[in-house]
Write an enzyme that holds these catalytic residues in place. Sequence first.
Site, PDB file in Angstrom:
ATOM      1  CG  ASP A   1      -3.113  -5.851   4.867  1.00 45.90           C
ATOM      2  OD1 ASP A   1      -2.268  -6.047   6.265  1.00 45.90           O
ATOM      3  OD2 ASP A   1      -2.742  -4.280   5.340  1.00 45.90           O
ATOM      4  CB  SER A   2      -7.798  -7.234   8.957  1.00 45.50           C
ATOM      5  OG  SER A   2      -7.450  -5.603   8.261  1.00 45.50           O
TER       6      SER A   2
ATOM      7  CG  HIS B 144     -10.192  -2.135   3.031  1.00 45.66           C
ATOM      8  ND1 HIS B 144     -11.480  -1.333   2.062  1.00 45.66           N
ATOM      9  CD2 HIS B 144      -9.540  -3.138   2.288  1.00 45.66           C
ATOM     10  CE1 HIS B 144     -10.654  -1.739   0.993  1.00 45.66           C
ATOM     11  NE2 HIS B 144      -9.832  -2.290   0.572  1.00 45.66           N
ATOM     12  N   GLY B 145     -10.300  -3.499   7.301  1.00 49.27           N
ATOM     13  CA  GLY B 145     -10.370  -4.019   8.876  1.00 49.27           C
ATOM     14  C   GLY B 145     -10.996  -5.002   9.001  1.00 49.27           C
TER      15      GLY B 145
ATOM     16  N   GLY C 155     -11.506  -6.309   1.032  1.00 46.33           N
ATOM     17  CA  GLY C 155     -11.938  -6.708   2.447  1.00 46.33           C
ATOM     18  C   GLY C 155     -12.259  -7.708   2.922  1.00 46.33           C
TER      19      GLY C 155
ATOM     20  CG  ASP D 189      -3.624  -2.993  -1.404  1.00 42.46           C
ATOM     21  OD1 ASP D 189      -5.055  -2.815  -2.701  1.00 42.46           O
ATOM     22  OD2 ASP D 189      -3.786  -2.988  -0.566  1.00 42.46           O
ATOM     23  CG  HIS D 190      -6.437   0.492  -1.548  1.00 42.41           C
ATOM     24  ND1 HIS D 190      -8.242   0.348  -2.676  1.00 42.41           N
ATOM     25  CD2 HIS D 190      -6.363  -0.892  -1.009  1.00 42.41           C
ATOM     26  CE1 HIS D 190      -8.506  -0.599  -1.580  1.00 42.41           C
ATOM     27  NE2 HIS D 190      -7.753  -0.839  -0.987  1.00 42.41           N
TER      28      HIS D 190
ATOM     29  CB  SER E  14      -0.450   0.403   1.019  1.00 41.15           C
ATOM     30  OG  SER E  14      -0.198   0.335   2.469  1.00 41.15           O
TER      31      SER E  14
HETATM   32  O1  G3H Z   1      -6.098  -1.815   2.181  1.00 44.97           O
HETATM   33  C1  G3H Z   1      -6.265  -1.349   2.878  1.00 44.97           C
HETATM   34  C2  G3H Z   1      -4.380  -2.229   3.293  1.00 44.97           C
HETATM   35  O2  G3H Z   1      -5.216  -3.412   3.986  1.00 44.97           O
HETATM   36  C3  G3H Z   1      -3.738  -1.686   3.340  1.00 44.97           C
HETATM   37  O3  G3H Z   1      -3.914  -0.690   5.005  1.00 44.97           O
HETATM   38  O4  G3H Z   1      -3.030   1.491   3.982  1.00 44.97           O
HETATM   39  O5  G3H Z   1      -2.847   0.735   6.473  1.00 44.97           O
HETATM   40  O6  G3H Z   1      -1.134   0.132   4.742  1.00 44.97           O
HETATM   41  P1  G3H Z   1      -2.351   0.782   4.901  1.00 44.97           P
HETATM   42  P1  13P Z   2      -9.013  -6.708   5.257  1.00 46.56           P
HETATM   43  O1  13P Z   2      -8.882  -5.240   5.898  1.00 46.56           O
HETATM   44  O2  13P Z   2     -10.208  -7.270   5.185  1.00 46.56           O
HETATM   45  O3  13P Z   2      -7.270  -7.998   4.925  1.00 46.56           O
HETATM   46  O4  13P Z   2      -8.660  -6.153   3.051  1.00 46.56           O
HETATM   47  C1  13P Z   2      -7.678  -5.863   2.736  1.00 46.56           C
HETATM   48  C2  13P Z   2      -7.051  -5.252   1.351  1.00 46.56           C
HETATM   49  O5  13P Z   2      -8.728  -4.515   0.984  1.00 46.56           O
HETATM   50  C3  13P Z   2      -5.917  -4.438   1.037  1.00 46.56           C
HETATM   51  O6  13P Z   2      -6.134  -4.125   0.069  1.00 46.56           O
HETATM   52 ZN    ZN Z   3      -7.874  -2.939  -0.418  1.00 45.47          ZN
END
Ligand code: G3H
Ligand code: 13P
Ligand code: ZN
Length: 325
Positions: free
Chosen positions: A272-273, A191-192, A228, A95-96, A57
Amino acid sequence: MPVSHKELGFVNTREMFRNAMKDGYAVPAYNFNNMEQIQAIITACVKSKSPVILQVSKGARDYANATLLRWMGKGAIEMMKEMTPSPIPVALHLDHGDSFEICKSCIDNGFSSVMIDGSALSYEKNVEVTGKVVEYARQYDVTVEGELGVLAGIEDEVSSEHSHYTDPAQVEDFVKKTGVDSLAISIGTSHGAYKFKVKPGESVPPLRFDILEEVERRIPGFPIVLHGASSVLQDYITMINKYGGKMDNAVGIPEEQLRKAAKSAVCKINIDSDGRLVMTAVIRKVFAEKPGEFDPRKYLGPAREDLVKMYMSKNENVLGSANRY
Ligand code: G3H
Ligand code: 13P
Ligand code: ZN
């Protein structure tokens, strides 16, 4: 001097998604920010013979340093080759990405895939910025993920309290106008670690498979991405709460629903979470049980071991990406 992803040993997502679509599984996209996470991801995916997308990210780039991250990615490729005679395909993915500039910077720095997240913009602006990224990425054989619809929660700098589902009526036009290689859609994930507000014992609302099916009908065979998608594994939530943490009512997407999604046009599932929770839980446990411990290897090492197990289980039991290489 731009660095090509091919020099570093990464592949783009085109063939990964073609295979995933054909054989009915999803490629894991796991985020990393540090050495233990990337070691665990590569080890788990080599052991379970799964393709993998290493996901970075904007926050991860700021935290770990963009140059260091790229070389960690390259290091992971070299480590992978030493671990197995049958290499697995590895993509390095942004990512994003929230602007053309960050996507360009990643493409110039060895990423094989980027996401341009214009989901917070108007439809027209989203089409415009996504198309611009695709045009640049094409020159370097880098694949591009776009997004339509908004997920609740934090997407790096792009945050929103409420989600709105993807409108299937827009997908065909978006894909045609932008030329993206894959599309992230909003069907009820977020997310989260707090994805739904449910009382203890209540089950979470199902994902909107009807929207997914309508999207598939309108763009048949086109790779879909689910963000997510952490399940917020309750064993680790219990462990966190037992050893001094406080994560009440943390809840995620049930694994059966992800398994079902992985068999459809969903070719990439972002997690990620769940990795964050595993690390936090194990470190808390070590600290609680051994309050005198001060060698980072003694708490990061056990966390890494549990991460490997968790990622292997995702590949084998949820995404279906195991034993593909
Ligand atoms: O979608 C978000 C990912 O979990 C990345 O999270 O921006 O805190 O690194 P972050
Ligand atoms: P989670 O927070 O559900 O793990 O999603 C991660 C994600 O979408 C990263 O782009
Ligand atoms: Zn995401």
